[in-house]
Design a protein around this motif. Structure first.
Motif, PDB file in Angstrom:
ATOM      1  N   ASN A 147       0.858  -1.187   0.000  1.00 47.36           N
ATOM      2  CA  ASN A 147       0.000   0.000   0.000  1.00 47.36           C
ATOM      3  C   ASN A 147       0.895   1.238   0.000  1.00 47.36           C
ATOM      4  O   ASN A 147       2.112   1.128  -0.167  1.00 47.36           O
ATOM      5  CB  ASN A 147      -1.026  -0.030   1.140  1.00 47.36           C
ATOM      6  N   ASP A 148       0.300   2.426   0.186  1.00 49.85           N
ATOM      7  CA  ASP A 148       1.110   3.624  -0.042  1.00 49.85           C
ATOM      8  C   ASP A 148       2.153   3.864   1.046  1.00 49.85           C
ATOM      9  O   ASP A 148       3.004   4.723   0.908  1.00 49.85           O
ATOM     10  CB  ASP A 148       0.222   4.859  -0.235  1.00 49.85           C
ATOM     11  N   LYS A 149       2.083   3.108   2.141  1.00 49.19           N
ATOM     12  CA  LYS A 149       3.074   3.305   3.192  1.00 49.19           C
ATOM     13  C   LYS A 149       3.859   2.063   3.577  1.00 49.19           C
ATOM     14  O   LYS A 149       4.974   2.164   4.055  1.00 49.19           O
ATOM     15  CB  LYS A 149       2.392   3.871   4.439  1.00 49.19           C
ATOM     16  N   THR A 150       3.234   0.903   3.433  1.00 48.30           N
ATOM     17  CA  THR A 150       3.923  -0.313   3.863  1.00 48.30           C
ATOM     18  C   THR A 150       3.882  -1.380   2.792  1.00 48.30           C
ATOM     19  O   THR A 150       3.011  -1.382   1.925  1.00 48.30           O
ATOM     20  CB  THR A 150       3.272  -0.893   5.143  1.00 48.30           C
ATOM     21  N   ILE A 151       4.847  -2.268   2.900  1.00 50.17           N
ATOM     22  CA  ILE A 151       4.899  -3.424   2.020  1.00 50.17           C
ATOM     23  C   ILE A 151       4.740  -4.662   2.898  1.00 50.17           C
ATOM     24  O   ILE A 151       5.359  -4.763   3.960  1.00 50.17           O
ATOM     25  CB  ILE A 151       6.210  -3.431   1.203  1.00 50.17           C
ATOM     26  N   THR A 152       3.840  -5.545   2.481  1.00 48.34           N
ATOM     27  CA  THR A 152       3.547  -6.726   3.284  1.00 48.34           C
ATOM     28  C   THR A 152       4.121  -7.957   2.601  1.00 48.34           C
ATOM     29  O   THR A 152       3.915  -8.154   1.415  1.00 48.34           O
ATOM     30  CB  THR A 152       2.021  -6.899   3.440  1.00 48.34           C
ATOM     31  N   MET A 153       4.856  -8.744   3.364  1.00 47.36           N
ATOM     32  CA  MET A 153       5.450  -9.955   2.786  1.00 47.36           C
ATOM     33  C   MET A 153       5.323 -11.098   3.780  1.00 47.36           C
ATOM     34  O   MET A 153       4.995 -10.881   4.950  1.00 47.36           O
ATOM     35  CB  MET A 153       6.911  -9.705   2.450  1.00 47.36           C
ATOM     36  N   SER A 154       5.592 -12.298   3.295  1.00 46.79           N
ATOM     37  CA  SER A 154       5.487 -13.435   4.209  1.00 46.79           C
ATOM     38  C   SER A 154       6.558 -14.459   3.871  1.00 46.79           C
ATOM     39  O   SER A 154       7.030 -14.541   2.741  1.00 46.79           O
ATOM     40  CB  SER A 154       4.098 -14.077   4.104  1.00 46.79           C
ATOM     41  N   SER A 155       6.935 -15.191   4.877  1.00 49.58           N
ATOM     42  CA  SER A 155       7.826 -16.330   4.665  1.00 49.58           C
ATOM     43  C   SER A 155       7.380 -17.441   5.599  1.00 49.58           C
ATOM     44  O   SER A 155       6.590 -17.204   6.520  1.00 49.58           O
ATOM     45  CB  SER A 155       9.269 -15.945   4.959  1.00 49.58           C
ATOM     46  N   GLY A 156       7.852 -18.633   5.329  1.00 41.92           N
ATOM     47  CA  GLY A 156       7.465 -19.755   6.171  1.00 41.92           C
ATOM     48  C   GLY A 156       7.834 -19.531   7.632  1.00 41.92           C
ATOM     49  O   GLY A 156       7.103 -19.891   8.532  1.00 41.92           O
ATOM     50  N   LEU A 157       8.953 -18.872   7.864  1.00 46.73           N
ATOM     51  CA  LEU A 157       9.450 -18.695   9.225  1.00 46.73           C
ATOM     52  C   LEU A 157       8.710 -17.605   9.988  1.00 46.73           C
ATOM     53  O   LEU A 157       8.314 -17.789  11.125  1.00 46.73           O
ATOM     54  CB  LEU A 157      10.942 -18.352   9.197  1.00 46.73           C
ATOM     55  N   THR A 158       8.534 -16.464   9.353  1.00 43.96           N
ATOM     56  CA  THR A 158       8.038 -15.291  10.089  1.00 43.96           C
ATOM     57  C   THR A 158       6.550 -15.100   9.958  1.00 43.96           C
ATOM     58  O   THR A 158       5.949 -14.347  10.714  1.00 43.96           O
ATOM     59  CB  THR A 158       8.701 -14.018   9.571  1.00 43.96           C
ATOM     60  N   GLY A 159       5.919 -15.743   8.985  1.00 42.04           N
ATOM     61  CA  GLY A 159       4.534 -15.411   8.694  1.00 42.04           C
ATOM     62  C   GLY A 159       4.469 -14.060   8.005  1.00 42.04           C
ATOM     63  O   GLY A 159       5.457 -13.613   7.411  1.00 42.04           O
ATOM     64  N   GLU A 160       3.315 -13.406   8.107  1.00 42.20           N
ATOM     65  CA  GLU A 160       3.114 -12.146   7.382  1.00 42.20           C
ATOM     66  C   GLU A 160       3.691 -10.985   8.180  1.00 42.20           C
ATOM     67  O   GLU A 160       3.387 -10.829   9.362  1.00 42.20           O
ATOM     68  CB  GLU A 160       1.611 -11.950   7.170  1.00 42.20           C
ATOM     69  N   ILE A 161       4.522 -10.164   7.548  1.00 44.96           N
ATOM     70  CA  ILE A 161       4.986  -8.957   8.230  1.00 44.96           C
ATOM     71  C   ILE A 161       4.814  -7.757   7.300  1.00 44.96           C
ATOM     72  O   ILE A 161       4.923  -7.879   6.082  1.00 44.96           O
ATOM     73  CB  ILE A 161       6.475  -9.049   8.663  1.00 44.96           C
ATOM     74  N   SER A 162       4.528  -6.606   7.906  1.00 42.97           N
ATOM     75  CA  SER A 162       4.390  -5.365   7.145  1.00 42.97           C
ATOM     76  C   SER A 162       5.513  -4.426   7.536  1.00 42.97           C
ATOM     77  O   SER A 162       5.799  -4.246   8.719  1.00 42.97           O
ATOM     78  CB  SER A 162       3.045  -4.697   7.443  1.00 42.97           C
ATOM     79  N   VAL A 163       6.141  -3.834   6.540  1.00 44.41           N
ATOM     80  CA  VAL A 163       7.275  -2.949   6.805  1.00 44.41           C
ATOM     81  C   VAL A 163       7.009  -1.606   6.126  1.00 44.41           C
ATOM     82  O   VAL A 163       6.653  -1.579   4.946  1.00 44.41           O
ATOM     83  CB  VAL A 163       8.571  -3.560   6.228  1.00 44.41           C
ATOM     84  N   PRO A 164       7.152  -0.494   6.851  1.00 42.69           N
ATOM     85  CA  PRO A 164       7.003   0.808   6.186  1.00 42.69           C
ATOM     86  C   PRO A 164       8.199   1.078   5.271  1.00 42.69           C
ATOM     87  O   PRO A 164       9.296   0.592   5.519  1.00 42.69           O
ATOM     88  CB  PRO A 164       6.979   1.807   7.351  1.00 42.69           C
ATOM     89  N   TYR A 165       7.949   1.824   4.216  1.00 40.68           N
ATOM     90  CA  TYR A 165       9.012   2.059   3.249  1.00 40.68           C
ATOM     91  C   TYR A 165       8.981   3.494   2.737  1.00 40.68           C
ATOM     92  O   TYR A 165       7.990   4.214   2.910  1.00 40.68           O
ATOM     93  CB  TYR A 165       8.874   1.095   2.070  1.00 40.68           C
ATOM     94  N   GLY A 166      10.064   3.914   2.119  1.00 38.70           N
ATOM     95  CA  GLY A 166      10.107   5.207   1.451  1.00 38.70           C
ATOM     96  C   GLY A 166       9.925   5.068  -0.040  1.00 38.70           C
ATOM     97  O   GLY A 166       9.281   5.882  -0.680  1.00 38.70           O
ATOM     98  N   MET A 167      10.486   4.011  -0.583  1.00 37.67           N
ATOM     99  CA  MET A 167      10.365   3.761  -2.014  1.00 37.67           C
ATOM    100  C   MET A 167      10.503   2.269  -2.274  1.00 37.67           C
ATOM    101  O   MET A 167      11.315   1.610  -1.649  1.00 37.67           O
ATOM    102  CB  MET A 167      11.459   4.514  -2.777  1.00 37.67           C
ATOM    103  N   VAL A 168       9.701   1.748  -3.212  1.00 38.92           N
ATOM    104  CA  VAL A 168       9.826   0.343  -3.607  1.00 38.92           C
ATOM    105  C   VAL A 168      10.111   0.270  -5.097  1.00 38.92           C
ATOM    106  O   VAL A 168       9.440   0.922  -5.900  1.00 38.92           O
ATOM    107  CB  VAL A 168       8.530  -0.456  -3.309  1.00 38.92           C
ATOM    108  N   VAL A 169      11.117  -0.502  -5.454  1.00 39.59           N
ATOM    109  CA  VAL A 169      11.379  -0.786  -6.867  1.00 39.59           C
ATOM    110  C   VAL A 169      11.073  -2.249  -7.119  1.00 39.59           C
ATOM    111  O   VAL A 169      11.547  -3.126  -6.391  1.00 39.59           O
ATOM    112  CB  VAL A 169      12.840  -0.459  -7.237  1.00 39.59           C
ATOM    113  N   TRP A 170      10.235  -2.485  -8.111  1.00 39.09           N
ATOM    114  CA  TRP A 170       9.735  -3.830  -8.390  1.00 39.09           C
ATOM    115  C   TRP A 170      10.457  -4.372  -9.617  1.00 39.09           C
ATOM    116  O   TRP A 170      10.358  -3.818 -10.703  1.00 39.09           O
ATOM    117  CB  TRP A 170       8.237  -3.765  -8.639  1.00 39.09           C
ATOM    118  N   SER A 171      11.189  -5.447  -9.449  1.00 34.44           N
ATOM    119  CA  SER A 171      11.986  -5.972 -10.554  1.00 34.44           C
ATOM    120  C   SER A 171      12.028  -7.494 -10.473  1.00 34.44           C
ATOM    121  O   SER A 171      13.023  -8.085 -10.095  1.00 34.44           O
ATOM    122  CB  SER A 171      13.389  -5.366 -10.465  1.00 34.44           C
ATOM    123  N   THR A 172      10.891  -8.109 -10.788  1.00 35.35           N
ATOM    124  CA  THR A 172      10.769  -9.556 -10.571  1.00 35.35           C
ATOM    125  C   THR A 172      10.586 -10.325 -11.865  1.00 35.35           C
ATOM    126  O   THR A 172      10.008 -11.402 -11.871  1.00 35.35           O
ATOM    127  CB  THR A 172       9.554  -9.856  -9.679  1.00 35.35           C
TER     128      THR A 172
END
Lengths: 522, 522
Positions: free
Chosen positions: A245-270
């Motif tokens: 979303n406009d302030k945070t990026i939400t990701m998940s992994s098997g270990l941590t489950g879902e976490i949301s992290v605030p960001y300043g800029m995201v570059v998407w290169s997948t």
């Protein structure tokens, strides 16, 4: 002849095709060719945007021919009526003239790909991509805005930290190079100019796989991960991004489950996805169930007269040996005896290896010296006894050959070689009509007109920042460090499409060495 | 101390002010200084945008001091509470932090001006201005789009012609330089790349006055008009633009009445207007009836403690001699005799000339050698008889002096000198408190703390294209042609604010000489 696109494939084709034989028209929304491998450098101002762009009209003028170029986007390919529909997005000033149709005899589709978001919600709205020159300009402005924002009065350290959190999604060569460039930009240039906030900067690379740079040798991957750790770049592997979303990026992994992290800029290169116009075209040519447009080994779109596709918008679908095994046997068994001799195979081996490159790869992977060894290995006794073999043994021997079929990577190198190859085919069309140069037709008679496309890998670089580059050259030769950086400089300078851009790129590098990168918010 | 703006005035002030004496904070929506005289060159790619931009933090870092810079726009000056209100337009990411207030003891207002549209309808929506770096980028893209649009299939010659009609409103130095640059761009670079449409290009300059470049010597004006005629640039003088819509520009003159002309692009460059924040400030300090903020000769805003204004956002309102004539007489008449002697005047002449520079200009314009001659001329008999004169004769002698009050032009040169002047005043504030260096106070006692601001004109250039420039240097020395172009190159290279931009600008020029300008639509 209509060429769609002015990327690596389209431009390489245009530079090599003999325009005196064909009436060439080019349609592309971009009136310039872009040296894409330097795009990550442009994001941080190591190289300027215009230094890696060469107007397509310049390129054509050097050939001494006037081709017609139309700055427009092809939004529909109609293979039945041999026609394409185009739309110009600059035509706001005259009524309804933005749309036009172009007839073709030959259509060269080199439209490239779009960024692949995997339909992750919020990516298109909140993330930067790294495909076009406008993207790099936006990223550069965005980086500077993050710094300026963090310097405004009244922000808590927490807020500053959030503003200075730069997230890169995708640990491929582009994402990694951008992360390295950004780290250099921050540590070499911005740290001096923004001393109050320099320690709050954080760069994260999010990768869904186990490692970054998986297409490279293990040594390179390891070195890159260690270097990033030393540099303080946070590499988060095994993390899948769920939403942005406009302030945070939400990701998940098997270990941590879902976490949301605030960001300043995201570059998407997948990685890359298929453009809508290509998807629509695929439906029309019976490829609706595929994800990427398939061509044969001569870059022709099957069931579609006069249409060729190359570069990132298509993949070559290599004919399987096992599908043609009976025909291959028939071709090799010249006397129709129902059994093959070693000599009989040797006569057609070259043609078979050209038509089915996986055969040669398989032999290499099994460390066999010649085709006969293959039989030895597979059915030692049968061959020793008779030096002949029947179709069942033949099938058994080649059962695993098709596992060696390799998809070509979506790189500039492949696209450029394809463009060059296709142009040369067109140039010798008339000669090859009479004197075909290709391999024997396995399922037909006579020879193919042209050799199928063969890719020659010249190596790949992964710049890792701090004047260090990892290079993987043919023959699994790996070099990491400052010397590869200089190799990188010289290769990229020599690969420039014109002396003008070469001059510009080199003077940009010199400027960066002496004065650093510019931090103006332009 | 708060400095508003990072243009010529603000930057020149910042570079010269002693930051160890003051706690300097800078607020500007632009985190870089822009070498504006090269803006017209940037529009056509002779020089790249970043080559004329120098980050303000770089400039300050060179002074060895860390100043605080905030990228924000001041939208309200509150002189009563000694406070300014700012808004950041990059702050979209943290709640409500975009607005902040800053207290000041000293406020240096160098906000510049906005383009003046004279409230002509449609100008803001349809025209390009030429003030910021973004404007030049938009213009460049727009020029290329006009050409690409004209090349699209299915357009009539009429439509192509309309798309390639470039209109410049305003025949001042900026408009004329842009027209010349554009003509060079078209004839030197684009004509080769767009051979099919090159003859359809038309460039028009619309000027409301009788001539273009009226602030220059007549010889320059004539030369420019003749050169433009030879180049095929249509100079329409005596035309006033009435309105602009998305396709046509409507203008009128006494001769032709109202005419509408279709266009491809309009650049509006008709001088400067006052920014809303300054208009609002003017209301608060009792200048609501004025069009431009007035300061005194020391760049102070009257009735407003600690506020200084300089550059394009203000004009110096020179005190009139006739308003102070009685006081001047009193100062010169030291023995209170009611009459002046030549000697008495000579004693205070220097102070008077400094306080009222128009006196010196008047003497020059009348070709008088000294002040005494003024009296001779005015009242020959009276002076000859007695060598004395009373206030009535004095008044009569100076009656026309104030006609020589000159408004300073809104140029980079004036702004830079004002910034430099004000910084030096601040630096010697303490010393001058005790040892004032200024002229005698005419309406008070003692001396002014500082010398009033004096402008030293160093000449002005008008590049006319084709490697020809007109130069008007001090002493009415006029030079036109290729030699002035080289003078122009060397002056503009030497005036760069840093070695970095100097290197960039010069390498841009070299690049242009060798390879021409880039025509990519970036």
């Amino acid at each position: 002849m209509v060429v769609l696109g002015t990327g690596w494939a389209g431009t390489s084709f245009l530079r090599n095709v003999d325009t005196s034989q064909y009436d060439v028209k080019v349609v592309s929304p971009r009136n310039y060719f872009l040296f894409t491998p330097l795009l990550p450098s442009v994001t941080c101002g190591t190289v300027e945007p215009r230094s890696i762009a060469e107007p397509i009209r310049n390129i054509m003028r050097k050939k001494g021919e006037q081709i017609q170029f139309w700055e427009a986007e092809c939004h529909k390919i109609d293979p039945v009526n041999k026609k394409i529909l185009c739309r110009s997005n600059i035509c706001t000033n005259s009524e309804g003239k933005g749309e036009f149709a172009v007839d073709y005899d030959y259509l060269v589709v080199a439209l490239g790909a779009k960024p692949n978001t995997f339909n992750t919600p919020g990516v298109v709205e909140n993330c930067h991509f790294l495909k076009e020159i406008e993207d790099t300009q936006r990223i550069r402005r965005s980086v500077m805005n993050c710094f300026e924002r963090a310097c405004l009065p009244g922000l808590s350290d927490e807020e500053k930290r959030n503003n200075l959190h730069f997230v890169i999604v995708g640990g491929g060569p582009t994402g990694v190079e951008f992360a390295a460039e950004l780290h250099d930009f921050v540590s070499e240039d911005l740290a001096n100019l923004y001393p109050t906030v320099k320690d709050l900067v954080k760069i994260s690379v999010i990768e869904a796989g186990v490692h970054i740079l998986t297409m490279f040798d293990k040594r390179i991957t390891e070195f890159a991960e260690q270097k990033f750790q030393r540099d303080g770049i946070d590499v988060k592997t095994n993390f899948r991004v769920i939403k942005v979303n406009d302030k945070t990026i939400t990701m998940s992994s098997g270990l941590t489950g879902e976490i949301s992290v605030p960001y300043g800029m995201v570059v998407w290169s997948t990685g890359i996805g298929t453009r809508p116009v290509i998807l629509d075209f695929m439906k029309q040519v019976g490829q609706a169930d595929r994800r990427v447009l398939a061509t044969d080994e001569w870059l022709r779109v099957p069931n579609c007269d006069g249409v060729y596709a190359l570069g990132d918008c298509a993949t070559i679908s290599q004919r399987k040996v096992m599908e043609d095994i009976a025909a291959i046997f028939r071709v090799a068994d010249k006397d129709n005896s129902g059994t093959l001799t070693v000599k009989g195979i040797k006569d057609v081996l070259e043609d078979i290896c050209e038509r089915y490159p996986q055969v040669e790869l398989y032999m290499k992977s099994q460390q066999l010296e010649n085709f006969a060894d293959l039989f030895k290995d597979a059915s030692d006794d049968a061959l020793k006894e008779s030096k002949k073999l029947d179709i069942e043994v033949f099938k058994k021997a080649l059962a695993n050959v098709d596992s060696q079929v390799k998809m070509l990577p979506a790189t500039a190198q492949v696209a450029a070689q394809q463009g060059n190859y296709l142009a040369k085919c067109f140039n010798k069309m008339k000669i090859c009509e009479e004197h075909p140069e290709g391999p024997l037709r396995i399922r037909g008679s006579g020879r193919h007109r042209f050799h199928p496309f063969g890719y020659r890998h010249l190596g790949q670089f992964a710049p890792l920042g701090g004047e260090q580059t990892a290079a993987q050259l043919p023959g699994d030769w790996v070099s990491i460090g400052h010397s590869s950086q200089w190799l990188w400089y010289s290769v990229y300078a020599s690969k420039q499409v014109s002396w003008r851009t070469r001059f510009l790129v080199v003077s940009d590098w010199i400027r960066r060495f002496i004065y650093g990168r510019d931090s103006s918010c332009i």
